[in-house]
Design an enzyme around this catalytic site. Structure first.
Site, PDB file in Angstrom:
ATOM      1  N   GLU A 138       0.817  -1.216   0.000  1.00 10.01           N
ATOM      2  CA  GLU A 138       0.000   0.000   0.000  1.00 10.01           C
ATOM      3  C   GLU A 138       0.850   1.266   0.000  1.00 10.01           C
ATOM      4  OE1 GLU A 138      -3.174  -0.068   2.852  1.00 10.01           O
ATOM      5  OE2 GLU A 138      -3.891  -2.016   2.183  1.00 10.01           O
ATOM      6  N   LYS A 148     -15.898  -1.301   3.584  1.00  5.03           N
ATOM      7  CA  LYS A 148     -15.282  -1.640   2.309  1.00  5.03           C
ATOM      8  C   LYS A 148     -16.380  -2.165   1.394  1.00  5.03           C
ATOM      9  CE  LYS A 148     -10.801  -3.293   4.146  1.00  5.03           C
ATOM     10  NZ  LYS A 148     -10.132  -4.506   4.710  1.00  5.03           N
TER      11      LYS A 148
HETATM   12  P1  PGA Z   1      -6.755  -5.995   2.651  1.00  6.40           P
HETATM   13  O1  PGA Z   1      -6.164  -5.093   3.817  1.00  6.40           O
HETATM   14  O2  PGA Z   1      -7.328  -5.122   1.610  1.00  6.40           O
HETATM   15  O3  PGA Z   1      -5.553  -6.780   2.194  1.00  6.40           O
HETATM   16  O4  PGA Z   1      -7.790  -6.881   3.297  1.00  6.40           O
HETATM   17  C1  PGA Z   1      -6.780  -3.909   4.243  1.00  6.40           C
HETATM   18  C2  PGA Z   1      -7.180  -3.995   5.692  1.00  6.40           C
HETATM   19  O5  PGA Z   1      -6.982  -5.040   6.362  1.00  6.40           O
HETATM   20  O6  PGA Z   1      -7.727  -3.024   6.219  1.00  6.40           O
HETATM   21 ZN    ZN Z   2      -7.906  -4.259   8.278  1.00  5.02          ZN
END
Ligand code: PGA
Ligand code: ZN
Length: 425
Positions: free
Chosen positions: A202, A334
Protein backbone atom coordinates in the site's frame (compact mmCIF):
# COMPACT_ATOMS: atom_id res chain seq x y z
CA UNK A 1 -32.74 3.32 -17.74
CA UNK A 2 -29.87 0.87 -18.19
CA UNK A 3 -29.35 -0.04 -21.85
CA UNK A 4 -25.87 -1.55 -21.85
CA UNK A 5 -23.53 -3.22 -19.41
CA UNK A 6 -20.01 -4.21 -20.33
CA UNK A 7 -17.38 -6.03 -18.27
CA UNK A 8 -13.73 -5.76 -19.19
CA UNK A 9 -10.55 -7.14 -17.71
CA UNK A 10 -8.18 -4.50 -16.35
CA UNK A 11 -5.22 -4.85 -13.95
CA UNK A 12 -4.83 -3.86 -10.32
CA UNK A 13 -1.96 -2.33 -8.33
CA UNK A 14 -0.40 -5.77 -7.73
CA UNK A 15 -0.46 -6.51 -11.48
CA UNK A 16 -3.35 -8.95 -11.09
CA UNK A 17 -6.44 -9.20 -13.30
CA UNK A 18 -9.53 -7.44 -12.01
CA UNK A 19 -13.02 -6.49 -13.19
CA UNK A 20 -14.13 -3.18 -14.65
CA UNK A 21 -17.85 -2.63 -15.27
CA UNK A 22 -19.22 0.03 -17.61
CA UNK A 23 -22.89 0.97 -17.57
CA UNK A 24 -24.61 3.02 -20.28
CA UNK A 25 -28.03 4.61 -19.75
CA UNK A 26 -30.67 5.50 -22.34
CA UNK A 27 -29.86 9.20 -21.85
CA UNK A 28 -26.27 8.49 -22.88
CA UNK A 29 -24.79 8.81 -19.39
CA UNK A 30 -21.98 6.35 -18.66
CA UNK A 31 -20.67 5.03 -15.33
CA UNK A 32 -17.55 2.96 -14.79
CA UNK A 33 -15.96 1.27 -11.77
CA UNK A 34 -13.16 -1.19 -10.99
CA UNK A 35 -13.31 -3.89 -8.29
CA UNK A 36 -10.50 -3.76 -5.71
CA UNK A 37 -9.08 -6.89 -4.01
CA UNK A 38 -7.94 -7.65 -0.47
CA UNK A 39 -5.03 -9.78 0.73
CA UNK A 40 -6.00 -10.10 4.40
CA UNK A 41 -9.63 -10.94 3.82
CA UNK A 42 -12.21 -11.78 6.49
CA UNK A 43 -13.94 -15.15 6.18
CA UNK A 44 -17.33 -13.38 6.13
CA UNK A 45 -16.54 -11.30 3.03
CA UNK A 46 -18.14 -11.44 -0.39
CA UNK A 47 -16.00 -13.81 -2.46
CA UNK A 48 -14.21 -12.76 -5.65
CA UNK A 49 -14.77 -15.15 -8.54
CA UNK A 50 -11.38 -16.21 -9.96
CA UNK A 51 -10.81 -18.68 -12.79
CA UNK A 52 -8.21 -20.91 -11.15
CA UNK A 53 -5.85 -22.87 -13.39
CA UNK A 54 -2.46 -21.74 -14.60
CA UNK A 55 -2.86 -18.27 -16.16
CA UNK A 56 -1.94 -15.38 -13.85
CA UNK A 57 -1.63 -17.65 -10.86
CA UNK A 58 -5.25 -18.72 -11.14
CA UNK A 59 -6.41 -15.14 -10.57
CA UNK A 60 -7.97 -14.44 -13.96
CA UNK A 61 -11.53 -13.10 -13.97
CA UNK A 62 -13.05 -14.30 -17.26
CA UNK A 63 -15.91 -16.04 -15.42
CA UNK A 64 -16.75 -12.88 -13.51
CA UNK A 65 -16.65 -10.88 -16.76
CA UNK A 66 -18.94 -13.40 -18.42
CA UNK A 67 -21.36 -13.02 -15.50
CA UNK A 68 -21.48 -9.25 -16.12
CA UNK A 69 -21.80 -9.51 -19.88
CA UNK A 70 -24.57 -12.11 -19.90
CA UNK A 71 -26.56 -12.82 -16.73
CA UNK A 72 -26.15 -9.44 -15.02
CA UNK A 73 -26.59 -7.45 -18.25
CA UNK A 74 -29.87 -9.24 -18.91
CA UNK A 75 -31.12 -8.86 -15.35
CA UNK A 76 -30.43 -5.11 -15.16
CA UNK A 77 -31.60 -4.17 -18.68
CA UNK A 78 -34.25 -1.48 -18.49
CA UNK A 79 -33.81 -0.82 -14.77
CA UNK A 80 -33.65 2.74 -13.40
CA UNK A 81 -30.03 3.47 -12.43
CA UNK A 82 -31.23 6.07 -9.92
CA UNK A 83 -32.86 3.31 -7.88
CA UNK A 84 -29.62 1.90 -6.45
CA UNK A 85 -31.44 -0.17 -3.83
CA UNK A 86 -33.52 -1.96 -6.49
CA UNK A 87 -30.48 -2.59 -8.69
CA UNK A 88 -28.49 -3.98 -5.77
CA UNK A 89 -31.40 -6.13 -4.59
CA UNK A 90 -31.63 -7.63 -8.05
CA UNK A 91 -27.88 -8.35 -8.08
CA UNK A 92 -28.11 -10.06 -4.70
CA UNK A 93 -31.15 -12.11 -5.73
CA UNK A 94 -29.60 -13.08 -9.08
CA UNK A 95 -26.47 -14.36 -7.34
CA UNK A 96 -28.51 -16.20 -4.73
CA UNK A 97 -25.55 -17.25 -2.56
CA UNK A 98 -24.67 -15.78 0.86
CA UNK A 99 -21.09 -14.98 -0.21
CA UNK A 100 -21.62 -14.00 -3.88
CA UNK A 101 -19.72 -17.04 -5.07
CA UNK A 102 -21.91 -17.66 -8.14
CA UNK A 103 -21.58 -14.37 -10.05
CA UNK A 104 -18.58 -13.19 -8.02
CA UNK A 105 -18.24 -10.39 -5.49
CA UNK A 106 -15.87 -8.68 -7.94
CA UNK A 107 -18.48 -8.72 -10.76
CA UNK A 108 -21.23 -7.54 -8.41
CA UNK A 109 -19.36 -4.69 -6.67
CA UNK A 110 -17.97 -3.32 -9.95
CA UNK A 111 -21.48 -3.34 -11.45
CA UNK A 112 -23.07 -1.80 -8.37
CA UNK A 113 -20.54 1.05 -8.26
CA UNK A 114 -20.73 1.60 -12.03
CA UNK A 115 -24.52 1.99 -11.79
CA UNK A 116 -24.00 4.55 -9.01
CA UNK A 117 -21.60 6.54 -11.21
CA UNK A 118 -24.03 6.39 -14.15
CA UNK A 119 -26.87 7.72 -11.98
CA UNK A 120 -24.70 10.62 -10.79
CA UNK A 121 -23.65 11.37 -14.37
CA UNK A 122 -27.29 11.33 -15.49
CA UNK A 123 -28.13 13.75 -12.68
CA UNK A 124 -25.25 15.99 -13.79
CA UNK A 125 -23.72 15.97 -10.30
CA UNK A 126 -20.33 14.86 -8.98
CA UNK A 127 -20.77 11.56 -7.19
CA UNK A 128 -20.18 12.92 -3.67
CA UNK A 129 -22.85 15.60 -4.17
CA UNK A 130 -25.27 13.09 -5.72
CA UNK A 131 -24.84 10.90 -2.62
CA UNK A 132 -25.10 13.77 -0.13
CA UNK A 133 -28.34 14.94 -1.71
CA UNK A 134 -28.19 18.32 0.03
CA UNK A 135 -27.28 16.95 3.48
CA UNK A 136 -24.24 18.55 5.14
CA UNK A 137 -20.98 16.64 4.71
CA UNK A 138 -17.56 16.81 6.37
CA UNK A 139 -14.19 16.29 4.78
CA UNK A 140 -12.87 12.97 6.14
CA UNK A 141 -9.99 12.52 8.59
CA UNK A 142 -7.34 10.67 6.56
CA UNK A 143 -5.70 7.58 8.04
CA UNK A 144 -2.33 7.34 6.27
CA UNK A 145 0.03 4.37 6.37
CA UNK A 146 3.73 5.05 7.06
CA UNK A 147 4.97 1.44 7.39
CA UNK A 148 3.33 -1.59 5.78
CA UNK A 149 3.50 -5.02 7.35
CA UNK A 150 1.69 -8.31 7.82
CA UNK A 151 0.20 -9.81 4.66
CA UNK A 152 1.27 -6.71 2.70
CA UNK A 153 4.98 -7.16 3.43
CA UNK A 154 5.64 -10.90 3.56
CA UNK A 155 4.95 -10.85 7.36
CA UNK A 156 8.16 -8.89 7.95
CA UNK A 157 6.42 -7.53 11.07
CA UNK A 158 3.21 -8.82 12.63
CA UNK A 159 1.21 -5.57 12.57
CA UNK A 160 -0.22 -4.89 9.10
CA UNK A 161 -0.54 -1.09 9.12
CA UNK A 162 1.39 1.52 11.08
CA UNK A 163 -0.55 4.69 10.26
CA UNK A 164 -0.94 8.27 11.42
CA UNK A 165 -3.99 10.49 11.86
CA UNK A 166 -3.88 14.27 12.18
CA UNK A 167 -7.20 15.19 13.83
CA UNK A 168 -5.87 18.56 15.06
CA UNK A 169 -5.33 19.83 11.52
CA UNK A 170 -7.61 22.66 10.46
CA UNK A 171 -8.59 21.05 7.18
CA UNK A 172 -8.31 17.90 5.10
CA UNK A 173 -5.58 19.49 3.00
CA UNK A 174 -3.61 20.47 6.11
CA UNK A 175 -3.90 16.89 7.46
CA UNK A 176 -2.51 15.70 4.11
CA UNK A 177 0.36 18.22 4.30
CA UNK A 178 1.28 17.10 7.83
CA UNK A 179 1.09 13.44 6.79
CA UNK A 180 3.32 14.13 3.79
CA UNK A 181 5.96 15.60 6.14
CA UNK A 182 5.74 12.56 8.45
CA UNK A 183 6.06 10.19 5.48
CA UNK A 184 9.18 12.09 4.31
CA UNK A 185 10.64 12.14 7.81
CA UNK A 186 10.07 8.40 8.22
CA UNK A 187 11.80 7.73 4.90
CA UNK A 188 14.78 9.85 5.96
CA UNK A 189 14.97 7.98 9.29
CA UNK A 190 14.91 4.62 7.50
CA UNK A 191 17.61 5.77 5.11
CA UNK A 192 19.88 7.02 7.92
CA UNK A 193 19.45 3.73 9.77
CA UNK A 194 20.30 1.74 6.62
CA UNK A 195 16.78 0.28 6.65
CA UNK A 196 15.29 1.76 3.52
CA UNK A 197 14.11 -1.25 1.48
CA UNK A 198 11.39 0.13 -0.77
CA UNK A 199 7.67 0.05 -0.08
CA UNK A 200 5.01 -2.56 0.77
CA UNK A 201 1.71 -3.23 -1.07
CA UNK A 202 0.00 0.00 0.00
CA UNK A 203 3.01 2.30 -0.44
CA UNK A 204 4.19 2.40 3.19
CA UNK A 205 7.90 1.75 3.79
CA UNK A 206 8.90 -1.89 3.87
CA UNK A 207 9.23 -2.64 7.61
CA UNK A 208 12.88 -3.57 8.11
CA UNK A 209 12.43 -3.72 11.88
CA UNK A 210 13.42 -6.20 14.55
CA UNK A 211 10.26 -5.69 16.59
CA UNK A 212 6.80 -4.16 16.35
CA UNK A 213 7.93 -1.72 19.06
CA UNK A 214 10.84 -0.53 16.90
CA UNK A 215 8.30 0.43 14.24
CA UNK A 216 6.25 2.31 16.86
CA UNK A 217 9.34 4.13 18.18
CA UNK A 218 10.37 5.10 14.65
CA UNK A 219 6.86 6.38 13.93
CA UNK A 220 6.88 8.63 17.02
CA UNK A 221 10.34 9.92 16.01
CA UNK A 222 9.10 10.63 12.47
CA UNK A 223 6.14 12.64 13.85
CA UNK A 224 8.56 14.72 15.96
CA UNK A 225 11.02 15.12 13.09
CA UNK A 226 8.17 16.49 10.99
CA UNK A 227 7.75 19.25 13.57
CA UNK A 228 4.51 17.83 14.96
CA UNK A 229 3.60 16.94 18.55
CA UNK A 230 2.96 13.18 18.90
CA UNK A 231 -0.52 12.58 20.27
CA UNK A 232 -1.58 16.22 19.87
CA UNK A 233 -1.05 17.06 16.21
CA UNK A 234 -0.56 13.53 14.91
CA UNK A 235 -1.48 10.26 16.56
CA UNK A 236 -0.85 6.64 15.70
CA UNK A 237 -3.40 4.31 14.16
CA UNK A 238 -2.68 0.58 13.92
CA UNK A 239 -4.31 -2.19 11.93
CA UNK A 240 -3.24 -5.32 13.79
CA UNK A 241 -5.17 -7.53 11.30
CA UNK A 242 -5.02 -10.18 14.03
CA UNK A 243 -7.08 -12.71 12.05
CA UNK A 244 -3.95 -13.21 9.97
CA UNK A 245 -1.99 -14.72 12.87
CA UNK A 246 -4.66 -15.61 15.43
CA UNK A 247 -7.12 -18.48 15.57
CA UNK A 248 -8.96 -20.22 18.37
CA UNK A 249 -7.71 -17.69 20.92
CA UNK A 250 -4.02 -18.33 20.08
CA UNK A 251 -1.92 -15.57 18.54
CA UNK A 252 1.42 -16.48 16.99
CA UNK A 253 3.76 -13.50 16.71
CA UNK A 254 6.42 -14.17 14.07
CA UNK A 255 8.85 -11.45 15.17
CA UNK A 256 8.92 -12.31 18.87
CA UNK A 257 8.54 -16.04 18.14
CA UNK A 258 5.95 -16.50 20.85
CA UNK A 259 2.32 -17.46 21.09
CA UNK A 260 -0.09 -15.40 23.17
CA UNK A 261 -3.58 -16.20 24.37
CA UNK A 262 -6.35 -13.62 24.03
CA UNK A 263 -5.68 -12.04 27.44
CA UNK A 264 -1.94 -11.77 26.77
CA UNK A 265 -2.66 -10.20 23.40
CA UNK A 266 -4.91 -7.62 25.09
CA UNK A 267 -2.20 -6.96 27.69
CA UNK A 268 0.43 -6.42 24.97
CA UNK A 269 -1.78 -3.97 23.08
CA UNK A 270 -2.75 -2.25 26.33
CA UNK A 271 0.96 -1.79 27.02
CA UNK A 272 1.34 -0.12 23.62
CA UNK A 273 -1.65 2.13 24.37
CA UNK A 274 0.06 3.25 27.59
CA UNK A 275 3.46 3.79 25.96
CA UNK A 276 2.56 5.34 22.61
CA UNK A 277 0.15 8.07 21.39
CA UNK A 278 -2.28 5.61 19.78
CA UNK A 279 -5.69 6.93 18.71
CA UNK A 280 -7.06 3.93 16.84
CA UNK A 281 -6.61 0.14 16.67
CA UNK A 282 -8.22 -2.04 14.00
CA UNK A 283 -8.83 -5.78 14.39
CA UNK A 284 -6.87 -6.02 17.68
CA UNK A 285 -8.07 -9.61 17.95
CA UNK A 286 -9.07 -12.27 15.46
CA UNK A 287 -12.48 -12.46 13.78
CA UNK A 288 -13.25 -15.65 15.76
CA UNK A 289 -12.58 -13.96 19.14
CA UNK A 290 -15.67 -11.83 19.94
CA UNK A 291 -15.06 -12.25 23.68
CA UNK A 292 -11.57 -10.79 23.25
CA UNK A 293 -12.99 -7.90 21.20
CA UNK A 294 -15.53 -7.25 23.96
CA UNK A 295 -12.94 -7.31 26.73
CA UNK A 296 -10.59 -5.05 24.77
CA UNK A 297 -13.37 -2.55 24.02
CA UNK A 298 -14.65 -2.55 27.62
CA UNK A 299 -11.11 -1.83 28.84
CA UNK A 300 -9.86 0.67 26.26
CA UNK A 301 -12.87 1.91 24.26
CA UNK A 302 -13.12 5.12 26.27
CA UNK A 303 -9.72 6.31 25.05
CA UNK A 304 -9.18 4.61 21.72
CA UNK A 305 -11.06 3.94 18.52
CA UNK A 306 -11.50 0.16 18.14
CA UNK A 307 -12.34 -0.79 14.58
CA UNK A 308 -13.84 -4.02 13.32
CA UNK A 309 -12.68 -4.92 9.81
CA UNK A 310 -12.43 -8.71 9.33
CA UNK A 311 -14.55 -8.87 12.51
CA UNK A 312 -17.53 -6.93 11.08
CA UNK A 313 -16.95 -7.37 7.30
CA UNK A 314 -19.06 -4.29 6.39
CA UNK A 315 -22.20 -6.11 7.52
CA UNK A 316 -25.02 -4.07 9.12
CA UNK A 317 -26.25 -6.94 11.31
CA UNK A 318 -22.77 -7.64 12.62
CA UNK A 319 -22.30 -3.94 13.36
CA UNK A 320 -25.58 -3.80 15.30
CA UNK A 321 -24.65 -6.95 17.23
CA UNK A 322 -21.20 -5.57 18.07
CA UNK A 323 -22.78 -2.33 19.27
CA UNK A 324 -25.23 -4.23 21.48
CA UNK A 325 -22.42 -6.35 22.93
CA UNK A 326 -19.97 -3.44 23.25
CA UNK A 327 -17.33 -5.30 21.28
CA UNK A 328 -16.08 -2.45 19.04
CA UNK A 329 -16.70 1.28 18.67
CA UNK A 330 -15.98 1.74 14.98
CA UNK A 331 -16.56 -0.01 11.67
CA UNK A 332 -14.45 -0.17 8.52
CA UNK A 333 -16.61 0.14 5.39
CA UNK A 334 -15.28 -1.64 2.31
CA UNK A 335 -17.82 -1.85 -0.53
CA UNK A 336 -16.38 -5.08 -1.93
CA UNK A 337 -16.51 -6.74 1.47
CA UNK A 338 -20.27 -6.13 1.65
CA UNK A 339 -20.87 -6.83 -2.04
CA UNK A 340 -22.97 -3.84 -3.11
CA UNK A 341 -23.13 -0.08 -2.56
CA UNK A 342 -26.46 -0.43 -0.73
CA UNK A 343 -25.15 -3.04 1.71
CA UNK A 344 -21.99 -1.02 2.39
CA UNK A 345 -24.11 2.06 3.09
CA UNK A 346 -26.35 0.03 5.42
CA UNK A 347 -23.28 -1.02 7.44
CA UNK A 348 -22.14 2.60 7.66
CA UNK A 349 -25.61 3.74 8.77
CA UNK A 350 -25.73 0.96 11.39
CA UNK A 351 -22.39 2.26 12.67
CA UNK A 352 -23.63 5.83 12.82
CA UNK A 353 -26.81 4.77 14.62
CA UNK A 354 -24.63 3.12 17.27
CA UNK A 355 -22.37 6.17 17.67
CA UNK A 356 -19.49 4.27 16.07
CA UNK A 357 -16.64 5.82 14.15
CA UNK A 358 -17.12 5.03 10.45
CA UNK A 359 -14.16 4.66 8.09
CA UNK A 360 -14.53 4.16 4.35
CA UNK A 361 -11.59 2.01 3.26
CA UNK A 362 -9.64 0.91 0.21
CA UNK A 363 -8.18 -2.60 -0.23
CA UNK A 364 -4.54 -3.57 -0.56
CA UNK A 365 -5.18 -4.33 -4.25
CA UNK A 366 -6.43 -1.08 -5.80
CA UNK A 367 -6.59 0.89 -9.05
CA UNK A 368 -7.15 4.41 -10.35
CA UNK A 369 -10.82 4.06 -9.33
CA UNK A 370 -11.71 6.85 -6.87
CA UNK A 371 -15.26 5.82 -5.91
CA UNK A 372 -14.40 5.47 -2.21
CA UNK A 373 -13.22 9.10 -2.00
CA UNK A 374 -16.74 10.13 -3.03
CA UNK A 375 -18.40 7.65 -0.67
CA UNK A 376 -16.37 8.98 2.28
CA UNK A 377 -17.52 12.55 1.61
CA UNK A 378 -21.02 11.90 0.25
CA UNK A 379 -21.93 9.55 3.10
CA UNK A 380 -20.22 11.85 5.63
CA UNK A 381 -18.22 8.91 6.97
CA UNK A 382 -15.83 11.18 8.86
CA UNK A 383 -12.76 9.02 8.09
CA UNK A 384 -11.00 7.61 5.02
CA UNK A 385 -8.33 4.89 4.92
CA UNK A 386 -6.54 4.44 1.60
CA UNK A 387 -3.06 3.13 2.45
CA UNK A 388 0.06 5.22 2.26
CA UNK A 389 1.29 8.44 0.68
CA UNK A 390 2.94 6.89 -2.36
CA UNK A 391 1.86 4.90 -5.45
CA UNK A 392 -0.78 6.49 -7.63
CA UNK A 393 -3.58 4.02 -6.82
CA UNK A 394 -3.36 5.57 -3.31
CA UNK A 395 -2.63 9.16 -4.33
CA UNK A 396 -5.57 9.14 -6.78
CA UNK A 397 -7.95 8.93 -3.80
CA UNK A 398 -6.23 11.61 -1.68
CA UNK A 399 -6.04 13.89 -4.73
CA UNK A 400 -9.74 13.36 -5.50
CA UNK A 401 -10.68 14.45 -1.96
CA UNK A 402 -8.53 17.57 -2.45
CA UNK A 403 -10.59 18.38 -5.56
CA UNK A 404 -13.82 17.88 -3.61
CA UNK A 405 -12.51 20.10 -0.80
CA UNK A 406 -11.75 22.81 -3.34
CA UNK A 407 -15.21 22.50 -4.91
CA UNK A 408 -16.84 22.85 -1.48
CA UNK A 409 -14.75 25.93 -0.74
CA UNK A 410 -15.67 27.58 2.56
CA UNK A 411 -18.29 24.88 3.21
CA UNK A 412 -15.61 22.15 3.47
CA UNK A 413 -15.77 21.47 7.22
CA UNK A 414 -13.10 19.01 8.40
CA UNK A 415 -14.23 16.18 10.68
CA UNK A 416 -11.00 16.05 12.73
CA UNK A 417 -11.51 14.95 16.33
CA UNK A 418 -15.29 14.75 15.84
CA UNK A 419 -14.79 11.66 13.67
CA UNK A 420 -13.35 9.64 16.56
CA UNK A 421 -15.80 7.78 18.84
CA UNK A 422 -14.05 8.41 22.16
CA UNK A 423 -13.87 11.53 24.28
CA UNK A 424 -10.94 10.97 26.67
CA UNK A 425 -7.74 12.47 25.36
P1 PGA B 1 -6.75 -6.00 2.65
O1 PGA B 1 -6.16 -5.09 3.82
O2 PGA B 1 -7.33 -5.12 1.61
O3 PGA B 1 -5.55 -6.78 2.19
O4 PGA B 1 -7.79 -6.88 3.30
C1 PGA B 1 -6.78 -3.91 4.24
C2 PGA B 1 -7.18 -3.99 5.69
O5 PGA B 1 -6.98 -5.04 6.36
O6 PGA B 1 -7.73 -3.02 6.22
ZN1 ZN C 1 -7.91 -4.26 8.28
Amino acid sequence: SIVRLHGRRVWDSRGRPTVEAEVTLACGAVGRAIAPAGASTGSGEALDLRDGGAPFGGLDVTKALAAINVAIAQALAGMDAADQAAVDARLVALDGTPNRSRLGGNAIVATSMAVLHAAAAAAGAPLWRHLAGGRPVRMPLPEIQIFGGGAHAARRVDVQDFMIMCPAAASFSEAIEWSAEVYRAAGALMKRAGKLQGVADEGGYWPAFDSNEEALDTLVQAISDAGLRPGRDAGISLDIAASEFGRGGRYTLALDQRTLDSEQMIAMLGGWLDAYPILSIEDPLAEDDPAGFRHFTQTYGARCQIIGDDFLVTNAERVAAAAAAGSANAVLVKPNQAGTVTEAHAALLAGKAAGFGTIVSARSGESEDVTIAHLAVGWDAGQLKVGSFARSERMAKWNEVLRIEEALGGAAAFSGWSALPFRER
